[in-house]
Design an enzyme around this catalytic site. Structure first.
Site, PDB file in Angstrom:
ATOM      1  N   GLU A  78       0.825  -1.201   0.000  1.00  0.00           N
ATOM      2  CA  GLU A  78       0.000   0.000   0.000  1.00  0.00           C
ATOM      3  C   GLU A  78       0.868   1.264   0.000  1.00  0.00           C
ATOM      4  O   GLU A  78       1.799   1.384   0.775  1.00  0.00           O
ATOM      5  CB  GLU A  78      -0.927   0.005   1.230  1.00  0.00           C
ATOM      6  N   CYS A 141      -7.732  -1.788   8.180  1.00  0.00           N
ATOM      7  CA  CYS A 141      -6.337  -1.817   7.721  1.00  0.00           C
ATOM      8  C   CYS A 141      -5.855  -0.399   7.445  1.00  0.00           C
ATOM      9  O   CYS A 141      -4.756  -0.017   7.852  1.00  0.00           O
ATOM     10  CB  CYS A 141      -6.199  -2.691   6.468  1.00  0.00           C
ATOM     11  N   HIS A 165      -1.272  -5.598   2.127  1.00  0.00           N
ATOM     12  CA  HIS A 165      -2.444  -6.473   2.076  1.00  0.00           C
ATOM     13  C   HIS A 165      -2.053  -7.813   1.452  1.00  0.00           C
ATOM     14  O   HIS A 165      -1.323  -7.854   0.455  1.00  0.00           O
ATOM     15  CB  HIS A 165      -3.559  -5.833   1.231  1.00  0.00           C
TER      16      HIS A 165
HETATM   17  N1  PCA Z   1      -8.346  -6.791   6.546  1.00  0.00           N
HETATM   18  C1  PCA Z   1      -9.294  -5.715   6.769  1.00  0.00           C
HETATM   19  C2  PCA Z   1      -9.259  -5.454   8.249  1.00  0.00           C
HETATM   20  C3  PCA Z   1      -8.526  -6.587   8.856  1.00  0.00           C
HETATM   21  C4  PCA Z   1      -7.923  -7.313   7.721  1.00  0.00           C
HETATM   22  O1  PCA Z   1      -7.140  -8.261   7.815  1.00  0.00           O
HETATM   23  C5  PCA Z   1      -9.015  -4.498   5.894  1.00  0.00           C
HETATM   24  O2  PCA Z   1      -8.554  -4.670   4.755  1.00  0.00           O
HETATM   25  O3  PCA Z   1      -9.275  -3.372   6.316  1.00  0.00           O
END
Ligand code: PCA
Length: 205
Positions: A78, A141, A165
């Protein structure tokens, strides 16, 4: 060097979270990097609070925060955290939030300080699908990412920190009719070691 690495607990309709499984399967030491591991609640108050406690307690030199993006086929590095909470899928406290800032006094956004281009190249070269992503969405996240980068901005030393992610695990993909391109735990572990090596080499150069 001390590196904090965090995952998230399961949430919504995901009975497991690859970021938690991954963090729990990492060693405590990688070369001369000591790994401090934490699992964050998917909770709009307790998630950022636990991250801040870990940051204050351990004062890490680098931070990797990890979470699941079940619809993504690649490891998503990200680039930007935005000052926004906007989610219709309830967190594990049962709360949904529309259009609220994370920090009413904070800047609109922060950039990751991870060496993103080097990381994508290293991962691709090793045969692991990876990409830079321009949105961590506006759920937990992103909230943890923003909280992390706000903390980094207040430190006197430069800290490599950011959010990544992860795709779902094959066990998750097998249990759903939704398209869910998976990545194995072994690939995720290999990717994490490469990411840590790339961060330490970039910091040293
Ligand atoms: N993914 C979610 C919140 C916790 C996770 O593992 C997100 O992408 O916000």
């Amino acid at each position: 060097m001390k590196l904090l690495i965090t995952g998230f607990e399961p949430f919504h309709d995901h009975p497991l979270n690859p970021s938690q499984v991954l963090v729990e399967n990492l060693p405590d030491q990688h070369g001369n990097v000591r790994l401090i591991k934490g699992i964050l609640p998917v909770h709009h108050i307790q998630g950022p609070e636990k991250l801040l406690t870990l940051l204050h307690t351990h004062q890490p030199d680098a931070v990797l925060a990890l979470g699941l993006a079940a619809n993504r086929a690649k490891i998503s590095l990200e680039r930007v955290a935005i000052n926004l909470m906007d989610f219709s899928i309830a967190d594990n406290a049962g709360v949904t939030i529309t259009g609220q800032p994370i920090d009413p006094n904070g800047p609109t956004a922060y950039f990751s300080t991870l060496p993103l281009d080097n990381l994508v190249s290293a991962l691709k070269y090793a045969g692991i699908p990876a990409e830079i992503s321009l949105s961590a969405e506006a759920y937990l996240c992103n909230q943890v990412f923003y909280t992390l980068m706000h903390w980094v901005s207040l430190q006197s030393k430069a800290i490599s920190a950011g959010f990544i992610h992860l795709p779902a695990l094959p066990e998750q993909a097998a249990m759903t009719n939704q398209p869910m391109p998976p990545m194995t735990l072994n690939q995720l572990i290999k990717a994490t070691h490469l990411i840590i090596d790339t961060i330490t080499h970039t910091q040293a150069s």
